[in-house]
Scaffold this motif. Sequence first.
Motif, PDB file in Angstrom:
ATOM      1  N   LYS A  41       0.846  -1.197   0.000  1.00  0.00           N
ATOM      2  CA  LYS A  41       0.000   0.000   0.000  1.00  0.00           C
ATOM      3  C   LYS A  41       0.879   1.244   0.000  1.00  0.00           C
ATOM      4  O   LYS A  41       1.839   1.323   0.752  1.00  0.00           O
ATOM      5  N   GLN A  42       0.498   2.200  -0.852  1.00  0.00           N
ATOM      6  CA  GLN A  42       1.223   3.462  -0.944  1.00  0.00           C
ATOM      7  C   GLN A  42       0.211   4.602  -0.872  1.00  0.00           C
ATOM      8  O   GLN A  42      -0.603   4.751  -1.784  1.00  0.00           O
ATOM      9  N   PRO A  43       0.239   5.400   0.204  1.00  0.00           N
ATOM     10  CA  PRO A  43      -0.739   6.481   0.332  1.00  0.00           C
ATOM     11  C   PRO A  43      -0.558   7.551  -0.734  1.00  0.00           C
ATOM     12  O   PRO A  43       0.560   7.843  -1.157  1.00  0.00           O
ATOM     13  N   HIS A  44      -1.677   8.127  -1.152  1.00  0.00           N
ATOM     14  CA  HIS A  44      -1.629   9.212  -2.128  1.00  0.00           C
ATOM     15  C   HIS A  44      -1.193  10.517  -1.478  1.00  0.00           C
ATOM     16  O   HIS A  44      -0.407  11.263  -2.045  1.00  0.00           O
ATOM     17  N   SER A  45      -1.718  10.797  -0.271  1.00  0.00           N
ATOM     18  CA  SER A  45      -1.370  12.069   0.356  1.00  0.00           C
ATOM     19  C   SER A  45      -1.183  11.964   1.858  1.00  0.00           C
ATOM     20  O   SER A  45      -0.252  12.541   2.402  1.00  0.00           O
ATOM     21  N   ASP A  46      -2.022  11.222   2.561  1.00  0.00           N
ATOM     22  CA  ASP A  46      -1.970  11.131   4.022  1.00  0.00           C
ATOM     23  C   ASP A  46      -0.823  10.215   4.451  1.00  0.00           C
ATOM     24  O   ASP A  46      -0.969   9.007   4.496  1.00  0.00           O
ATOM     25  N   ARG A  47       0.309  10.807   4.779  1.00  0.00           N
ATOM     26  CA  ARG A  47       1.499  10.013   5.101  1.00  0.00           C
ATOM     27  C   ARG A  47       1.422   9.309   6.452  1.00  0.00           C
ATOM     28  O   ARG A  47       2.227   8.450   6.751  1.00  0.00           O
ATOM     29  N   GLY A  48       0.419   9.635   7.267  1.00  0.00           N
ATOM     30  CA  GLY A  48       0.276   8.971   8.555  1.00  0.00           C
ATOM     31  C   GLY A  48      -0.574   7.719   8.505  1.00  0.00           C
ATOM     32  O   GLY A  48      -0.663   6.981   9.482  1.00  0.00           O
ATOM     33  N   ILE A  49      -1.186   7.448   7.365  1.00  0.00           N
ATOM     34  CA  ILE A  49      -2.124   6.329   7.267  1.00  0.00           C
ATOM     35  C   ILE A  49      -1.437   4.982   7.510  1.00  0.00           C
ATOM     36  O   ILE A  49      -2.004   4.094   8.137  1.00  0.00           O
ATOM     37  N   ASN A  50      -0.194   4.816   7.062  1.00  0.00           N
ATOM     38  CA  ASN A  50       0.496   3.533   7.249  1.00  0.00           C
ATOM     39  C   ASN A  50       0.767   3.262   8.726  1.00  0.00           C
ATOM     40  O   ASN A  50       0.603   2.138   9.207  1.00  0.00           O
ATOM     41  N   ARG A  51       1.188   4.276   9.461  1.00  0.00           N
ATOM     42  CA  ARG A  51       1.460   4.126  10.891  1.00  0.00           C
ATOM     43  C   ARG A  51       0.170   3.768  11.627  1.00  0.00           C
ATOM     44  O   ARG A  51       0.136   2.870  12.453  1.00  0.00           O
ATOM     45  N   ARG A  52      -0.922   4.480  11.286  1.00  0.00           N
ATOM     46  CA  ARG A  52      -2.197   4.203  11.942  1.00  0.00           C
ATOM     47  C   ARG A  52      -2.696   2.795  11.603  1.00  0.00           C
ATOM     48  O   ARG A  52      -3.229   2.098  12.461  1.00  0.00           O
ATOM     49  N   GLU A  53      -2.518   2.383  10.351  1.00  0.00           N
ATOM     50  CA  GLU A  53      -2.949   1.035   9.973  1.00  0.00           C
ATOM     51  C   GLU A  53      -2.145  -0.024  10.717  1.00  0.00           C
ATOM     52  O   GLU A  53      -2.691  -1.021  11.175  1.00  0.00           O
ATOM     53  N   LYS A  54      -0.860   0.198  10.859  1.00  0.00           N
ATOM     54  CA  LYS A  54      -0.010  -0.743  11.615  1.00  0.00           C
ATOM     55  C   LYS A  54      -0.465  -0.824  13.073  1.00  0.00           C
ATOM     56  O   LYS A  54      -0.613  -1.920  13.623  1.00  0.00           O
ATOM     57  N   VAL A  77       5.284   3.485   2.229  1.00  0.00           N
ATOM     58  CA  VAL A  77       4.886   2.133   1.819  1.00  0.00           C
ATOM     59  C   VAL A  77       4.543   1.286   3.038  1.00  0.00           C
ATOM     60  O   VAL A  77       5.179   1.403   4.079  1.00  0.00           O
ATOM     61  N   LEU A  78       3.524   0.432   2.886  1.00  0.00           N
ATOM     62  CA  LEU A  78       3.191  -0.570   3.890  1.00  0.00           C
ATOM     63  C   LEU A  78       3.123  -1.911   3.169  1.00  0.00           C
ATOM     64  O   LEU A  78       2.454  -2.033   2.136  1.00  0.00           O
ATOM     65  N   ILE A  79       3.832  -2.909   3.690  1.00  0.00           N
ATOM     66  CA  ILE A  79       3.830  -4.255   3.101  1.00  0.00           C
ATOM     67  C   ILE A  79       3.205  -5.189   4.121  1.00  0.00           C
ATOM     68  O   ILE A  79       3.656  -5.268   5.257  1.00  0.00           O
ATOM     69  N   GLN A  80       2.142  -5.883   3.687  1.00  0.00           N
ATOM     70  CA  GLN A  80       1.455  -6.766   4.607  1.00  0.00           C
ATOM     71  C   GLN A  80       1.152  -8.109   3.951  1.00  0.00           C
ATOM     72  O   GLN A  80       1.273  -8.282   2.738  1.00  0.00           O
ATOM     73  N   GLU A  81       0.757  -9.025   4.804  1.00  0.00           N
ATOM     74  CA  GLU A  81       0.383 -10.366   4.401  1.00  0.00           C
ATOM     75  C   GLU A  81      -0.797 -10.319   3.422  1.00  0.00           C
ATOM     76  O   GLU A  81      -1.716  -9.527   3.583  1.00  0.00           O
ATOM     77  N   TYR A  82      -0.752 -11.158   2.427  1.00  0.00           N
ATOM     78  CA  TYR A  82      -1.882 -11.342   1.517  1.00  0.00           C
ATOM     79  C   TYR A  82      -2.698 -12.510   2.045  1.00  0.00           C
ATOM     80  O   TYR A  82      -2.161 -13.578   2.328  1.00  0.00           O
TER      81      TYR A  82
END
Length: 166
Positions: A41-54, A77-82
């Motif tokens: 996952k790569q955010p378009h603008s909200d750079r905090g979304i990956n931290r919050r998702e983690k 970037v966020l890399i997660q299990e499929y």
Amino acid sequence: MIEALFEKHLDARVLGTADLSVGVEQKVDLVETDRGRFICKQPHSDRGINRREKLATDLARSQGVPAPQVFWHDDEVLIQEYIEGTPLDRASLSAEQRTRLWRELGEILRCLHGCELSGFGRLGPDGKGQSESYLDFYRSQRKEAKWSDPRAERYYQEHRHYLERK
């Protein structure tokens, strides 16, 4: 860029990607590697979304909720299990299967409700919500988005007695 990240952080070689994006928040790719499939996952603008998702994913997993494991993330970037499966809106289920699924989803929701969080709204770095009350969060969102939609104002007026409850 993605190839280098997978090599460095997962010791995996990228074989191919498929765009799965359907939302507006981020680009989502299924990444096929020599070590299996992953979601990137790569955010378009909200750079905090990956931290919050983690944070949210780790909290959910700690409560027994079947959520994908996050293997690596930063602001870009966020890399997660499929997790293999069929989206519910495309699944052909019998009445018995639907009943069983709704019971499972109810159990998952019970686990999520067991998560203890402070505050309301987006999670901050400390794992707490950005606002002290739902009303404060709602007002900040109205102000931030400069809501001028009459439907938003009508919702606020109709639910004000709930929103302003302490």
